[in-house]
Enzyme design. Structure first.
Site, mmCIF file in Angstrom:
data_model
loop_
_atom_site.group_PDB
_atom_site.id
_atom_site.type_symbol
_atom_site.label_atom_id
_atom_site.label_comp_id
_atom_site.label_asym_id
_atom_site.label_seq_id
_atom_site.Cartn_x
_atom_site.Cartn_y
_atom_site.Cartn_z
ATOM 1 N N HIS A 1 17.722 38.570 13.514
ATOM 2 C CA HIS A 1 19.099 38.845 13.917
ATOM 3 C C HIS A 1 19.571 40.190 13.374
ATOM 4 O O HIS A 1 20.126 41.008 14.105
ATOM 5 C CB HIS A 1 20.041 37.738 13.418
ATOM 6 C CG HIS A 1 20.093 36.550 14.324
ATOM 7 N ND1 HIS A 1 19.242 35.484 14.193
ATOM 8 C CD2 HIS A 1 20.894 36.253 15.379
ATOM 9 C CE1 HIS A 1 19.518 34.574 15.123
ATOM 10 N NE2 HIS A 1 20.514 35.023 15.855
ATOM 11 N N ASP A 2 19.397 40.383 12.096
ATOM 12 C CA ASP A 2 19.804 41.640 11.456
ATOM 13 C C ASP A 2 19.320 41.598 10.015
ATOM 14 O O ASP A 2 19.299 40.534 9.391
ATOM 15 C CB ASP A 2 21.329 41.809 11.495
ATOM 16 C CG ASP A 2 21.755 43.257 11.303
ATOM 17 O OD1 ASP A 2 20.856 44.105 11.146
ATOM 18 O OD2 ASP A 2 22.962 43.528 11.299
#
Length: 523
Positions: free
Chosen positions: A408-409
């Site tokens: 996701h990050d």
């Protein structure tokens, strides 16, 4: 509940001035909370995306019509599947159209950064093909090392600059397209790169009976077969690979398809009726309008950005947290369904994400399966099962959710989210084994025991997702401190738990109703 959230957003609320600058002019003179960067990027560009679709779909279907017509001489009958197997598999001409349009589309989106995308995608392809030549056992190892490294490098160098390669290339950075940060959406492409290499690797190591070769070719009949049965060896080529990795309708946000599924649908198209497509359009428009109403009626995103809930009644604080999650669910549902609809109208049926309302989940595992379902299916196929599956569930969920968070990050907030999800799933797994239905199902209060567990699950899922996607660790700590620091807060918590207990009972009955109708969603 809706009125409470609205009251927390009203101009008469003392905290209104803290976030009012984040609001925009909306419909009919109302303010609208368009401060969520991800959804604002989609919402503001819906007209442009619709224009692209209106150009793409007629061109795609006309190209397909011309190719099918040229493949069948006038006055003759179409070649049956069995005869095709006798003569060898025909080339999938649609792949050329997909590839050509994708180049135009991605150049418009990212400019000369398309060269960076092509370099990464091509290196990944070489890993698979060179692995076959030398030692196929290295394909999974090299694939995962390369793609994980790309995630970190993309984050560290913010998509790279041509000037960093050589100063004479600095002029190329000026042609960055409509969206300069091509790397933001590349995470979805990374999943497709892994899918191709792993599907290719398994096709090399499968038994002869499961590899679709020549007369042994078996036409997949179900969605599971399209994913599980390896394609013909000649289908793992560079053109098909590029058309899959860069497929325009699903490039930006998915949903995620495996390579086997994509090629299977090209070779043996699924019949998608006008009624199915029409109902899907109606449902999408309804969801879009419902989201617009919520954005005009309550300003949850802006409030959470500024943590503007000082001295609000505790029930309002609870509703701010709850409707933050609802807004996240709604925005992702709309984005994913928009691009899935585009692919569906093109004749490609990708897996559906968001198969349940966010408030219709009482199980952490079920929540994960029904939220980003296509990603969940990808994780099961390429991560969970290779790590040992359910035999080592209590151990490999940590690896799974660490990868999910990094994907996701790469930041501490999402790592905390991934580890909290893993931690909160453990009690459900342990309780499910201790209080299994086989052992305890006959106990008169078993359903109520499950509802108590469901309340705990729901609260933990809310906390984890507020940490990961809303207000972070500090914001959740502040919110929980406000709740537990007074008698009124404990009364509010007790009331919420009672409400969730009743809601869990309703969810149980909804699952039973689904079973009576023959619907098994496994979540």
């Amino acid at each position: 509940m809706f009125k409470t959230a609205h009251d927390a957003s009203s101009e008469s609320n003392p905290n209104y001035e803290k976030y009012s600058d984040l609001l925009s002019e909306g419909w009919f003179g109302y303010k609208v909370d368009n401060s969520d960067g991800q959804y604002a990027g989609f919402r503001n560009n819906i007209p442009s995306l619709v224009i692209v679709i209106c150009i793409y779909l007629p061109a795609s279907h006309f190209f397909n019509y011309l190719m099918n017509r040229s493949a069948v001489p006038e006055g003759s009958t179409p070649i049956s599947t069995n005869v095709q197997q006798e003569r060898g598999l025909p080339f999938l001409s649609r792949a050329w159209f997909f590839l050509g349009f994708s180049f135009i589309y991605l150049y418009y989106m990212y400019g000369l950064s398309l060269l960076k995308i092509m370099a990464i995608v091509s290196i990944n392809y070489l890993i698979a093909k060179l692995g076959k030549r030398y030692n196929s056992r290295w394909i999974p190892i090299a694939t995962w090392i390369f793609n994980i490294a790309i995630l970190f490098l993309n984050e560290a160098y913010h998509g790279y600059n041509f000037a960093d390669i050589h100063e004479s290339l600095a002029w190329m950075d000026e042609y960055s397209g409509f969206k300069r940060r091509w790397d933001v959406n590349f995470n979805f492409t990374m999943l497709r790169l892994v899918s191709f290499n792993m599907d290719y690797y398994w096709s090399l190591n499968a038994s002869r009976g499961s590899v679709l070769e020549g007369r042994e070719k078996v036409v997949p009949q179900t969605d599971k077969e399209r994913v599980a049965i390896s394609a013909h060896s000649r289908d793992y080529n560079y053109i098909y690979y590029l058309s899959y990795a860069l497929y325009a309708p699903l490039y930006i946000a998915g949903p995620i398809m495996t390579f086997n599924d994509f090629i299977s649908q090209l070779r043996y198209p699924k019949a998608i009726s006008l009624r199915t497509a029409g109902l899907y359009i109606v449902r999408f428009v309804f969801a879009l309008l419902a989201m617009e109403w919520m954005m005009h009626y309550m300003y949850m995103v802006a409030i959470s950005k500024r943590q503007a809930w000082d001295n609000d009644p505790l029930i309002q604080i609870c509703m701010i947290g709850l409707f933050n999650l609802v807004m996240i669910w709604f925005k992702l549902l709309i984005i994913w369904r928009f691009f899935r609809l585009w692919a569906l109208l093109d004749g490609i049926e990708a897996p559906e994400n968001m198969i349940r309302c966010v408030l219709n989940n009482y199980s952490a595992l079920g929540f994960w399966r029904s939220w980003h379902k296509s990603f969940n299916l990808w994780i099961i196929r390429y991560v969970y099962v290779p790590l040992g599956g359910s035999r080592y569930a209590m151990y490999n969920i940590w690896a799974v959710f660490t990868f999910v968070a990094v994907w996701h990050d790469i930041n501490l907030k999402l790592l905390a989210w991934g580890w909290l999800i893993s931690l909160f799933i453990l009690p459900e797994i342990i309780a499910g084994r201790i209080f299994s239905k086989q052992k305890w199902g006959s106990w008169p209060y078993y359903r109520h025991l499950c509802a108590v567990g469901a309340v705990g699950n729901i609260l933990m899922m809310m906390i984890a997702n507020l940490v990961g996607f809303c207000i972070g660790l500090d914001g959740v700590k502040h919110m929980l401190t406000d709740l537990v620091s007074s008698g009124q807060g404990w009364v509010t918590i007790l009331g919420c738990c009672c409400g969730l207990f009743v809601g869990a009972q309703i969810m149980f009955e909804l699952r039973e109703a689904e079973k009576r109708r023959g619907v098994f969603l496994n979540c």
